[in-house]
Design a protein around this motif. Structure first.
Motif, PDB file in Angstrom:
ATOM      1  N   PRO A  26     -54.545  88.652 102.293  1.00 10.94           N
ATOM      2  CA  PRO A  26     -55.138  87.979 101.133  1.00 10.94           C
ATOM      3  C   PRO A  26     -56.004  88.951 100.334  1.00 10.94           C
ATOM      4  O   PRO A  26     -56.408  90.000 100.839  1.00 10.94           O
ATOM      5  CB  PRO A  26     -55.987  86.878 101.763  1.00 10.94           C
ATOM      6  CG  PRO A  26     -56.263  87.342 103.144  1.00 10.94           C
ATOM      7  CD  PRO A  26     -55.068  88.170 103.554  1.00 10.94           C
ATOM      8  N   GLU A  27     -56.278  88.564  99.093  1.00 16.96           N
ATOM      9  CA  GLU A  27     -57.160  89.379  98.259  1.00 16.96           C
ATOM     10  C   GLU A  27     -58.517  89.484  98.934  1.00 16.96           C
ATOM     11  O   GLU A  27     -58.935  88.608  99.681  1.00 16.96           O
ATOM     12  CB  GLU A  27     -57.329  88.726  96.888  1.00 16.96           C
ATOM     13  CG  GLU A  27     -56.086  88.797  96.061  1.00 16.96           C
ATOM     14  CD  GLU A  27     -56.414  89.128  94.619  1.00 16.96           C
ATOM     15  OE1 GLU A  27     -57.580  89.404  94.305  1.00 16.96           O
ATOM     16  OE2 GLU A  27     -55.487  89.127  93.821  1.00 16.96           O
ATOM     17  N   VAL A  28     -59.225  90.541  98.613  1.00 14.74           N
ATOM     18  CA  VAL A  28     -60.535  90.776  99.206  1.00 14.74           C
ATOM     19  C   VAL A  28     -61.448  89.570  99.002  1.00 14.74           C
ATOM     20  O   VAL A  28     -62.159  89.168  99.901  1.00 14.74           O
ATOM     21  CB  VAL A  28     -61.166  92.049  98.586  1.00 14.74           C
ATOM     22  CG1 VAL A  28     -62.603  92.208  99.008  1.00 14.74           C
ATOM     23  CG2 VAL A  28     -60.353  93.269  98.964  1.00 14.74           C
ATOM     24  N   SER A  29     -61.412  88.960  97.820  1.00 20.40           N
ATOM     25  CA  SER A  29     -62.323  87.859  97.519  1.00 20.40           C
ATOM     26  C   SER A  29     -62.055  86.621  98.366  1.00 20.40           C
ATOM     27  O   SER A  29     -62.892  85.756  98.463  1.00 20.40           O
ATOM     28  CB  SER A  29     -62.245  87.495  96.042  1.00 20.40           C
ATOM     29  OG  SER A  29     -60.968  87.008  95.735  1.00 20.40           O
ATOM     30  N   GLU A  30     -60.875  86.522  98.980  1.00 16.93           N
ATOM     31  CA  GLU A  30     -60.550  85.352  99.781  1.00 16.93           C
ATOM     32  C   GLU A  30     -60.942  85.519 101.239  1.00 16.93           C
ATOM     33  O   GLU A  30     -60.911  84.571 102.000  1.00 16.93           O
ATOM     34  CB  GLU A  30     -59.048  85.052  99.667  1.00 16.93           C
ATOM     35  CG  GLU A  30     -58.621  84.656  98.264  1.00 16.93           C
ATOM     36  CD  GLU A  30     -57.126  84.495  98.131  1.00 16.93           C
ATOM     37  OE1 GLU A  30     -56.409  84.618  99.143  1.00 16.93           O
ATOM     38  OE2 GLU A  30     -56.666  84.255  97.009  1.00 16.93           O
ATOM     39  N   GLU A  31     -61.284  86.706 101.642  1.00 21.22           N
ATOM     40  CA  GLU A  31     -61.681  86.939 103.015  1.00 21.22           C
ATOM     41  C   GLU A  31     -63.102  86.416 103.231  1.00 21.22           C
ATOM     42  O   GLU A  31     -63.921  86.432 102.319  1.00 21.22           O
ATOM     43  CB  GLU A  31     -61.618  88.430 103.342  1.00 21.22           C
ATOM     44  CG  GLU A  31     -60.202  88.987 103.330  1.00 21.22           C
ATOM     45  CD  GLU A  31     -60.158  90.482 103.584  1.00 21.22           C
ATOM     46  OE1 GLU A  31     -61.205  91.065 103.931  1.00 21.22           O
ATOM     47  OE2 GLU A  31     -59.084  91.056 103.421  1.00 21.22           O
ATOM     48  N   PRO A  32     -63.411  85.961 104.431  1.00 21.20           N
ATOM     49  CA  PRO A  32     -64.772  85.473 104.703  1.00 21.20           C
ATOM     50  C   PRO A  32     -65.809  86.552 104.403  1.00 21.20           C
ATOM     51  O   PRO A  32     -65.624  87.721 104.726  1.00 21.20           O
ATOM     52  CB  PRO A  32     -64.745  85.147 106.198  1.00 21.20           C
ATOM     53  CG  PRO A  32     -63.301  84.944 106.515  1.00 21.20           C
ATOM     54  CD  PRO A  32     -62.535  85.843 105.583  1.00 21.20           C
ATOM     55  N   GLY A  33     -66.905  86.142 103.762  1.00 26.50           N
ATOM     56  CA  GLY A  33     -67.986  87.067 103.455  1.00 26.50           C
ATOM     57  C   GLY A  33     -67.789  87.873 102.185  1.00 26.50           C
ATOM     58  O   GLY A  33     -68.653  88.647 101.811  1.00 26.50           O
ATOM     59  N   HIS A  34     -66.669  87.700 101.504  1.00 30.92           N
ATOM     60  CA  HIS A  34     -66.415  88.407 100.252  1.00 30.92           C
ATOM     61  C   HIS A  34     -66.579  87.451  99.075  1.00 30.92           C
ATOM     62  O   HIS A  34     -66.269  86.277  99.190  1.00 30.92           O
ATOM     63  CB  HIS A  34     -64.981  88.968 100.207  1.00 30.92           C
ATOM     64  CG  HIS A  34     -64.799  90.196 101.020  1.00 30.92           C
ATOM     65  ND1 HIS A  34     -64.664  90.165 102.377  1.00 30.92           N
ATOM     66  CD2 HIS A  34     -64.720  91.491 100.654  1.00 30.92           C
ATOM     67  CE1 HIS A  34     -64.504  91.395 102.835  1.00 30.92           C
ATOM     68  NE2 HIS A  34     -64.539  92.217 101.812  1.00 30.92           N
ATOM     69  N   ASN A 130     -69.506  92.112  99.545  1.00 32.26           N
ATOM     70  CA  ASN A 130     -69.313  91.632 100.902  1.00 32.26           C
ATOM     71  C   ASN A 130     -70.679  91.332 101.486  1.00 32.26           C
ATOM     72  O   ASN A 130     -71.649  92.035 101.199  1.00 32.26           O
ATOM     73  CB  ASN A 130     -68.595  92.711 101.727  1.00 32.26           C
ATOM     74  CG  ASN A 130     -68.340  92.239 103.133  1.00 32.26           C
ATOM     75  OD1 ASN A 130     -69.251  92.144 103.948  1.00 32.26           O
ATOM     76  ND2 ASN A 130     -67.095  91.930 103.425  1.00 32.26           N
ATOM     77  N   ASP A 131     -70.741  90.310 102.327  1.00 31.57           N
ATOM     78  CA  ASP A 131     -72.024  89.940 102.937  1.00 31.57           C
ATOM     79  C   ASP A 131     -72.655  91.089 103.712  1.00 31.57           C
ATOM     80  O   ASP A 131     -73.872  91.127 103.888  1.00 31.57           O
ATOM     81  CB  ASP A 131     -71.850  88.721 103.844  1.00 31.57           C
ATOM     82  CG  ASP A 131     -71.674  87.441 103.040  1.00 31.57           C
ATOM     83  OD1 ASP A 131     -71.921  87.459 101.815  1.00 31.57           O
ATOM     84  OD2 ASP A 131     -71.286  86.421 103.637  1.00 31.57           O
ATOM     85  N   LYS A 152     -81.200  86.977  95.726  1.00 30.71           N
ATOM     86  CA  LYS A 152     -80.688  87.949  96.688  1.00 30.71           C
ATOM     87  C   LYS A 152     -80.110  89.149  95.945  1.00 30.71           C
ATOM     88  O   LYS A 152     -79.868  89.087  94.745  1.00 30.71           O
ATOM     89  CB  LYS A 152     -79.650  87.323  97.615  1.00 30.71           C
ATOM     90  CG  LYS A 152     -78.444  86.736  96.925  1.00 30.71           C
ATOM     91  CD  LYS A 152     -77.538  86.041  97.936  1.00 30.71           C
ATOM     92  CE  LYS A 152     -76.426  85.293  97.233  1.00 30.71           C
ATOM     93  NZ  LYS A 152     -75.551  84.613  98.186  1.00 30.71           N
ATOM     94  N   ALA A 153     -79.911  90.209  96.718  1.00 33.87           N
ATOM     95  CA  ALA A 153     -79.388  91.445  96.135  1.00 33.87           C
ATOM     96  C   ALA A 153     -78.434  92.115  97.113  1.00 33.87           C
ATOM     97  O   ALA A 153     -78.514  91.901  98.323  1.00 33.87           O
ATOM     98  CB  ALA A 153     -80.529  92.389  95.775  1.00 33.87           C
ATOM     99  N   TYR A 154     -77.535  92.903  96.559  1.00 33.54           N
ATOM    100  CA  TYR A 154     -76.543  93.636  97.341  1.00 33.54           C
ATOM    101  C   TYR A 154     -76.645  95.120  97.021  1.00 33.54           C
ATOM    102  O   TYR A 154     -76.932  95.499  95.892  1.00 33.54           O
ATOM    103  CB  TYR A 154     -75.122  93.162  96.997  1.00 33.54           C
ATOM    104  CG  TYR A 154     -74.789  91.800  97.537  1.00 33.54           C
ATOM    105  CD1 TYR A 154     -74.039  91.668  98.698  1.00 33.54           C
ATOM    106  CD2 TYR A 154     -75.216  90.648  96.900  1.00 33.54           C
ATOM    107  CE1 TYR A 154     -73.728  90.412  99.206  1.00 33.54           C
ATOM    108  CE2 TYR A 154     -74.900  89.395  97.396  1.00 33.54           C
ATOM    109  CZ  TYR A 154     -74.160  89.292  98.548  1.00 33.54           C
ATOM    110  OH  TYR A 154     -73.847  88.053  99.054  1.00 33.54           O
ATOM    111  N   SER A 155     -76.401  95.929  98.021  1.00 36.73           N
ATOM    112  CA  SER A 155     -76.295  97.370  97.827  1.00 36.73           C
ATOM    113  C   SER A 155     -74.810  97.705  97.877  1.00 36.73           C
ATOM    114  O   SER A 155     -74.168  97.590  98.921  1.00 36.73           O
ATOM    115  CB  SER A 155     -77.061  98.105  98.932  1.00 36.73           C
ATOM    116  OG  SER A 155     -76.919  99.497  98.744  1.00 36.73           O
ATOM    117  N   ALA A 156     -74.269  98.092  96.718  1.00 36.49           N
ATOM    118  CA  ALA A 156     -72.840  98.377  96.633  1.00 36.49           C
ATOM    119  C   ALA A 156     -72.585  99.368  95.507  1.00 36.49           C
ATOM    120  O   ALA A 156     -73.319  99.395  94.517  1.00 36.49           O
ATOM    121  CB  ALA A 156     -72.062  97.090  96.375  1.00 36.49           C
TER     122      ALA A 156
END
Length: 180
Positions: A26-34, A130-131, A152-156
């Motif tokens: 599946p696409e990355v966005s459909e995986e858990p945590g994405h 991703n989480d 919240k914030a993400y480092s990416a």
């Protein structure tokens, strides 16, 4: 006759490859945590909003000023026969006017009663998060008015991105009064 069989075989090959592609991971966005977001900059802040919260990304159309409105309401534009309020996002959040330039973009979002557009300084497009990239504290994003919308914030991608909640923005009474 040989050419048609060759064409038919080629179509079967395309079909087989297409089916295999669909059956792949599946696409990355459909995986858990994405999750998928629209990434942009307002002032010095790099922000991302859920892809589901942004209806459209477009250039800024000609607009008409709205007398006696808030200074951050730039005006209204005709968008496919509907009036679309256009907000200077930076002025609303930070009290600092956006410097308009060619190629500038705005994000069209849904609010109760219709759509509204917010002008961004710079658009980076679609990004996947991703989480595992979530950082413990939103840090600089919790300062001032921005902190009300970023939890919240993400480092990416070598940077820190605050997650801006557009749904919360459209429920804010002050925002709704000038953009309704």
């Amino acid at each position: 006759m040989q050419a048609s069989q060759s064409n038919f075989a080629r179509l079967q090959n395309y079909e087989r490859r297409s089916i295999n592609h669909i059956a792949a991971a599946p696409e990355v966005s459909e995986e858990p945590g994405h999750w998928r977001a629209v990434a942009y900059r307002i002032g010095k802040y790099l922000l991302a909003s859920s892809f589901d919260q942004v209806i459209e990304i477009t250039s800024i159309p000609p607009m008409t000023n709205v007398p006696r409105s808030e200074p951050w309401l730039l005006g209204v534009a005709n968008s496919r026969g509907n009036l679309l309020p256009i907000v200077d996002f930076k002025l609303f959040i930070f009290g600092e006017r956006t410097l308009m330039h060619d190629g500038q973009r705005m994000l069209v979002i849904q609010q109760p009663g219709g759509m509204v557009a917010v002008v961004v300084d710079e658009l980076f497009g679609q990004r996947f998060f991703n989480d595992s990239q979530l950082i413990d504290e939103a840090g600089e994003f919790t300062e001032g008015r921005l902190g009300h919308f970023v939890s919240k914030a993400y480092s990416a991608f070598g940077k820190t991105w605050g997650v801006f909640d557009m749904d919360l923005l459209t429920r804010t009474p002050e925002f709704r009064q000038a953009a309704a």
